[in-house]
Design a protein around this motif. Sequence first.
Motif, mmCIF file in Angstrom:
data_model
loop_
_atom_site.group_PDB
_atom_site.id
_atom_site.type_symbol
_atom_site.label_atom_id
_atom_site.label_comp_id
_atom_site.label_asym_id
_atom_site.label_seq_id
_atom_site.Cartn_x
_atom_site.Cartn_y
_atom_site.Cartn_z
ATOM 1 N N THR A 166 0.861 -1.162 -0.088
ATOM 2 C CA THR A 166 0.014 0.125 0.083
ATOM 3 C C THR A 166 0.904 1.248 0.147
ATOM 4 N N VAL B 102 -6.061 4.402 -0.101
ATOM 5 C CA VAL B 102 -5.983 3.300 1.108
ATOM 6 C C VAL B 102 -7.275 2.402 1.084
ATOM 7 N N ALA C 123 -7.087 -0.171 -1.487
ATOM 8 C CA ALA C 123 -5.956 -1.347 -1.064
ATOM 9 C C ALA C 123 -6.898 -2.245 -0.117
#
Length: 133
Positions: A16, A65, A68
């Motif tokens: 990430t 984020v 991910a």
Amino acid sequence: MAEPFKSRIHKWFRLTVGAVIGLWGCASAWAANGVDGRVPHQSGLIELYVTGGVFMHPILLCSLVGLAIVLERVYYFAKARTNTRRLMGELLHALQDQGFEPAQRMLHSQRGPIAAVLHSGLLRAKKGPEAVE
């Protein structure tokens, strides 16, 4: 055997962070090219990003984020799928032919939440039905 939880989280975090840094660099380069608020020969989405200014960076970061996390969950649940009928058949066969210990080892080597629950139940089977629940 499944990869330890801490190792999976560490690997997910590194991927990430790498993706965010890479995309942040691309976005910064696009923003540097479009100082006047226009990016020549680019799509409307990139123009909107550049004209949005510095406030777009946290929005992009949060979006990446979130993406991910969604992709990691999809991967995890796709890997956790098990054929329940086959698992129960193997478990019953192992219990009838070999006993508790081999059945516990067989369930411990399987992946997925169903195998984990059955393994936990077999570990407490000698303590009675109340302990298994």
